[in-house]
Design an enzyme around this catalytic site. Sequence first.
Site, PDB file in Angstrom:
ATOM      1  N   ARG A  83       0.849  -1.182   0.000  1.00  0.00           N
ATOM      2  CA  ARG A  83       0.000   0.000   0.000  1.00  0.00           C
ATOM      3  C   ARG A  83       0.889   1.237   0.000  1.00  0.00           C
ATOM      4  O   ARG A  83       1.658   1.464   0.939  1.00  0.00           O
ATOM      5  CB  ARG A  83      -0.912  -0.008   1.234  1.00  0.00           C
ATOM      6  N   HIS A 127      -2.613  10.972   0.701  1.00  0.00           N
ATOM      7  CA  HIS A 127      -2.051  10.751   2.037  1.00  0.00           C
ATOM      8  C   HIS A 127      -1.368  12.048   2.483  1.00  0.00           C
ATOM      9  O   HIS A 127      -0.176  12.085   2.748  1.00  0.00           O
ATOM     10  CB  HIS A 127      -1.071   9.577   2.020  1.00  0.00           C
ATOM     11  N   GLU A 172      -7.078   8.551   6.422  1.00  0.00           N
ATOM     12  CA  GLU A 172      -7.321   9.189   7.709  1.00  0.00           C
ATOM     13  C   GLU A 172      -7.851  10.619   7.601  1.00  0.00           C
ATOM     14  O   GLU A 172      -7.187  11.590   7.982  1.00  0.00           O
ATOM     15  CB  GLU A 172      -6.048   9.164   8.559  1.00  0.00           C
ATOM     16  N   ASN A 302      -7.089   1.816  10.093  1.00  0.00           N
ATOM     17  CA  ASN A 302      -5.783   1.999  10.708  1.00  0.00           C
ATOM     18  C   ASN A 302      -5.975   1.961  12.225  1.00  0.00           C
ATOM     19  O   ASN A 302      -6.743   2.755  12.772  1.00  0.00           O
ATOM     20  CB  ASN A 302      -5.166   3.339  10.307  1.00  0.00           C
ATOM     21  N   TYR A 304      -4.041   1.701  16.093  1.00  0.00           N
ATOM     22  CA  TYR A 304      -2.824   1.785  16.888  1.00  0.00           C
ATOM     23  C   TYR A 304      -3.080   1.607  18.386  1.00  0.00           C
ATOM     24  O   TYR A 304      -2.252   1.042  19.088  1.00  0.00           O
ATOM     25  CB  TYR A 304      -2.126   3.118  16.634  1.00  0.00           C
ATOM     26  N   GLU A 361      -3.265  -0.159   8.313  1.00  0.00           N
ATOM     27  CA  GLU A 361      -2.061   0.247   9.056  1.00  0.00           C
ATOM     28  C   GLU A 361      -2.142  -0.335  10.458  1.00  0.00           C
ATOM     29  O   GLU A 361      -3.189  -0.273  11.110  1.00  0.00           O
ATOM     30  CB  GLU A 361      -1.928   1.769   9.197  1.00  0.00           C
TER      31      GLU A 361
END
Length: 451
Positions: A83, A127, A172, A302, A304, A361
């Site tokens: 990606r 991005h 995002e 994504n 985290y 991600e």
Amino acid sequence: MAKIIMPLRSDFPDNFLWGTATAAYQIEGAHDIDGRKASIWDTFCNTPGKIKNGDTGKQTCNHYHLYQSDIAIMKAIGFNAYRFSISWPRVIPNGRGTINQRGLDFYDRLVDCLLENNIKPWVTLYHWDLPQTLQDIGGWNNRDIVYAFVDYAQVIARHLGDRVSAWMTHNEPWCISFLGNYFGLHAPGNRDLDTALRVSHHLLLSHGLATQSIRATIPNAQVGIVLNLVPVYAATNAEADVKAASRYNGFANRWFLDPLYSRGYPLDMLNYYKNKASKFESVIINNDLNAISTPTDFLGINYYSRFVVSGSPPSGLLDLNILKVGKEHTYLDWEVYPEGLTEILTYIYNNYKPNKMYVTENGATYNDNSNETGFVNDEARRFYLERHIAACQEAILHGIPLSGYFIWSLLDNFEWAEGFEKRFGIVRVDYQTFKRTIKSSGNWLTSFLQK
């Protein structure tokens, strides 16, 4: 949650994608050659005090010239998907108008090299590196940019659509909207809620219209969007904490998910913002919400960490406090909470039913120490990845249509406002010589992916 049993690759479906992810500004370098012009991140980096240690992405990993060796590393590790993002100011330097063939040629070479190595290209159109010329006329705050983005998307789709089938419009939008236009921590550095909310709307609208345009250009295209999503928990069962958790979920998750899945903007958040940003609803015109909810083929997530919040005492934009919890944290001080990945995937599927989901991600930064050869023994990162891969398997066992997992990131790189201090890569980069050295986490992945 029950104790996680570490999976094998063979425990996943045969067609499951194992990939890694990067972004153009973070790794390409070559900021002023072959016709590329400045992006908002070039401008932001040149503003004193915005980036740690005064770092910039001017050269970063020099992937622009070293992409072949980077793809060789991907193949050696065992990835079957990559990606990456297109640099808008590299291919259309002024944002609109003249196309820079030398910029397109780079992505031709990149895509062709990936395919030659049996690695599926996954293209992210945006991005964060908006051409500065478009920011000069208002950037994402200006509705005209919606149509500039659709034109840009069509240029890339026409050029690469014979070889690329997987497309992501935006990465995002929460970060673009709020980190860049409310908190001022990312480019372009605005600090205004009305601006941030308008930006969020224009991003979503451009996503919907670009999805339609890509499909019209590439009949077999798989099109989605990538959201950074977080499980949110109330610190206690107290009413103030429960309401605070609902607000943060609305702010971080539902504000984007609801309109994408035909629910419009969440009413509780519209009401909450009304006194703080009274101009927002006038931005929504005509058939905007219908366009935003154009069906997608997949949702990229994504992930985290999680957020635990309290509503007492009230504080900040959302009248809440984010608490530091847990015993294990990364170098960015984010809690390591693998269970949250299963939980957010389950929440999304139960509430929105996307056709397919991909973890686009997931990764961690640690205070890597290299030896004299450049090798890094990053056992903490290996353990982080292993547990989050196990969380993916747990989601699949629960019936979640999870179809792939992309590690952030292949390379240590320019980590936005953190500069080069925080390293996420499974491959170490010497920023002076550009030497690449696979870390122990990368070696572990090689073993995992070959089983």
